[in-house]
Design a protein around this motif. Structure first.
Motif, PDB file in Angstrom:
ATOM      1  N   MET A 325      37.862  41.200  49.996  1.00 28.74           N
ATOM      2  CA  MET A 325      36.668  39.692  49.109  1.00 28.74           C
ATOM      3  C   MET A 325      37.585  39.294  48.074  1.00 28.74           C
ATOM      4  SD  MET A 325      34.161  42.701  47.556  1.00 28.74           S
ATOM      5  CE  MET A 325      33.516  41.947  46.727  1.00 28.74           C
ATOM      6  N   LEU A 326      39.003  39.830  47.488  1.00 28.01           N
ATOM      7  CA  LEU A 326      40.124  38.893  46.922  1.00 28.01           C
ATOM      8  C   LEU A 326      40.542  37.773  48.309  1.00 28.01           C
ATOM      9  CD1 LEU A 326      42.373  41.513  45.315  1.00 28.01           C
ATOM     10  CD2 LEU A 326      40.791  39.608  43.928  1.00 28.01           C
ATOM     11  N   LYS A 329      37.738  35.131  48.321  1.00 33.79           N
ATOM     12  CA  LYS A 329      37.851  34.685  47.325  1.00 33.79           C
ATOM     13  C   LYS A 329      36.368  34.911  46.116  1.00 33.79           C
ATOM     14  CE  LYS A 329      41.113  31.049  46.903  1.00 33.79           C
ATOM     15  NZ  LYS A 329      41.339  29.636  46.944  1.00 33.79           N
ATOM     16  N   ILE A 331      35.778  37.510  44.790  1.00 37.40           N
ATOM     17  CA  ILE A 331      36.025  38.275  43.031  1.00 37.40           C
ATOM     18  C   ILE A 331      37.720  37.346  42.940  1.00 37.40           C
ATOM     19  CG2 ILE A 331      34.648  40.369  43.477  1.00 37.40           C
ATOM     20  CD1 ILE A 331      36.679  42.138  43.658  1.00 37.40           C
ATOM     21  N   ASP A 332      37.700  37.814  41.545  1.00 39.51           N
ATOM     22  CA  ASP A 332      39.021  37.277  41.321  1.00 39.51           C
ATOM     23  C   ASP A 332      39.630  39.451  40.508  1.00 39.51           C
ATOM     24  OD1 ASP A 332      38.175  37.736  38.787  1.00 39.51           O
ATOM     25  OD2 ASP A 332      37.900  35.771  38.446  1.00 39.51           O
ATOM     26  N   LYS A 335      37.786  41.199  38.176  1.00 40.87           N
ATOM     27  CA  LYS A 335      36.651  41.972  39.161  1.00 40.87           C
ATOM     28  C   LYS A 335      36.894  43.476  39.314  1.00 40.87           C
ATOM     29  CE  LYS A 335      33.501  39.277  37.278  1.00 40.87           C
ATOM     30  NZ  LYS A 335      34.575  38.794  36.328  1.00 40.87           N
ATOM     31  N   VAL A 339      34.975  46.491  40.525  1.00 46.35           N
ATOM     32  CA  VAL A 339      33.931  46.574  42.284  1.00 46.35           C
ATOM     33  C   VAL A 339      34.721  48.265  42.634  1.00 46.35           C
ATOM     34  CG1 VAL A 339      34.393  45.647  44.570  1.00 46.35           C
ATOM     35  CG2 VAL A 339      34.072  44.070  42.666  1.00 46.35           C
TER      36      VAL A 339
END
Length: 451
Positions: A325-326, A329, A331-332, A335, A339
């Motif tokens: 997910m990082l 992108k 989430i950053d 977050k 998560v």
């Protein structure tokens, strides 16, 4: 009991103190026809549905109660209007309210139950005196529903050239409290189903007495014919008897405690036993039994499994998802903790026993009767899971070569469920009666690789 009931068909009765009633047997049911001479009187009584109707015999003034009447319609002939009721039971007494708590003592006799006592020396001939001496059998047990007294009842019939002796096993219930009719029925059917489990055969009621009064069954079940006579002969030598149960009263108490939760398993089990079903239907029933049993009795094991799996795998899984997910992108960094907590909760919720694990668990719980190695249990569970995936989930039609294999697995899992239930109610399954439990399969055939 059927003979006593048949005597009622030739009699005329009065209901509601003034209207004639005739009882008739049609197909397998008994109907009561209540005759009204005028339309006004018919309309007055047609407004209500009567769960029970007290009737009185015209000639002897003997009263009976028609129980759980179900209105079937009306008929008109020769100036009379008749209300037709299907009658479920007839009580040899007066009862004005089905919810009245009045039953504290009952005697129940079942068809074909002598195997349960296995007392073959119940009478002997005295050649010198030319008579028959009966031997009493009485056992008493305490349970959560009250006292259960089991005894033998003998009947004698002398004809010109022969002398017949019959015997029945009678179960007398002295209940812990007075019961209404509905609760009484529930308890005796629940107990009958316990005998079904112990005997692995169909059992019908033969005679019922409530507080010394007869309760007649107004429904003729289809005569049960065993599917496999050789299997019935096998059961005669490998059926659990009351003598092989250490504490019968305690077993009854435990059984009544879990009955409402296992009724779906009992239904599926005896559906397979009693009826000739297509192999796929039997297989579906067996899979349902596994799922139901696991959901009821393996909940704690499933919880421990989830916790173990979550501890072993969740961090690896969560880290890979968060990193992905990082990278994308989604989430950053701010977050990540949120998560991570969400995924942690989801992993715990989703980690439940697989179907294969459920099969393994129920086999291992009773493996003292089969003595499989762990690797063999694993292979059996793989085979069973694969068969379920192909013939239920994918809907593949089983070939003639595969059908006997499915039958074999059905019989095996039925035995596994049977032993698990006995174990749950406190019956020692290491008893010698279970040494040769399998009949429709050979254990070595179960551990071949399913193709």
């Amino acid at each position: 009991m059927k003979e006593k009931l048949n005597d009622l068909f030739s009699n005329t009765f009065i209901a509601f103190n003034k209207y004639f009633v005739k009882l008739k047997k049609e197909n397998r049911f008994i109907f009561a026809y209540i005759e009204f001479p005028t339309r006004e009187e018919f309309i007055e009584y047609d407004k209500e549905l009567y769960e029970l109707v007290v009737i009185e015999e015209v000639s002897h003034k003997k009263q009976y109660t028609l129980l759980e009447c179900e209105k079937y319609g009306t008929e008109a002939s020769r100036g009379l209007i008749k209300i037709k009721y299907r009658v479920d039971r007839i009580l040899d007494d007066v009862l004005n309210d089905l919810n009245m708590e009045f039953i504290d003592d009952a005697e129940v006799t079942f068809d074909d139950i002598n195997w349960f006592i296995n007392d073959k020396n119940s009478f002997e001939f005295d050649l010198l005196k030319s008579c028959v001496n009966t031997k009493e059998y009485v056992s008493e047990y305490k349970s959560s529903i009250g006292k259960i007294i089991i005894f033998k009842s003998f009947s004698f019939a002398e004809k010109k050239d022969n002398f017949n002796i019959g015997s029945d096993i009678v179960f007398r219930f002295v209940f812990d409290k007075k019961l209404d009719y509905h609760e009484f029925r529930k308890r005796i059917y629940c107990f009958r189903n316990l005998l079904l489990i112990l005997g692995r055969r169909h059992i019908d009621f033969k005679e019922i007495k409530i507080n010394s009064k007869y309760l007649y069954d107004c429904f003729d079940e289809y005569t049960y014919k065993p599917i496999n006579n050789r299997y019935c002969e096998y059961l005669d030598h490998h059926t659990i008897t009351i003598g092989s149960i250490d504490k019968f009263g305690d077993a009854v108490s435990k059984y009544f405690k879990i009955y409402d939760t296992i009724i779906s398993i009992i239904d599926s089990y005896f559906c397979n036993l009693k009826y000739t079903l297509p192999v796929k239907v039997k297989f579906i029933n067996v899979c349902t039994m596994v799922e139901d049993y696991a959901n009821i009795f393996l909940a704690d094991e499933s919880k421990k499994y989830r916790e173990k799996e979550a501890a072993n795998n969740k961090q690896k899984y969560i880290t890979s998802v968060v990193n992905k997910m990082l990278e994308e992108k989604v989430i950053d960094e701010t977050k990540v903790d949120i998560v991570t907590n969400i995924l942690d909760a989801e992993v715990k919720k989703d980690m439940s026993l697989s179907f294969k694990d459920k099969v393994i668990s129920i086999i291992k719980k009773v493996n003292e009767s089969f003595k499989f190695a762990d690797s063999e249990i694993e292979l059996i569970a793989d085979n069973f899971r694969e068969a379920r995936k192909r013939f239920i989930h994918k809907g593949i039609i089983a070939s003639e070569e595969i059908c006997p294999i499915l039958e074999m697995y059905c019989s095996f899992i039925e035995d596994v469920i049977y032993l698990n239930i006995l174990s749950e109610i406190g019956i020692n399954i290491s008893n010698s009666v279970f040494e040769c439990i399998e009949y429709n399969y050979v254990k070595d055939d179960l551990i071949i690789v399913f193709k």
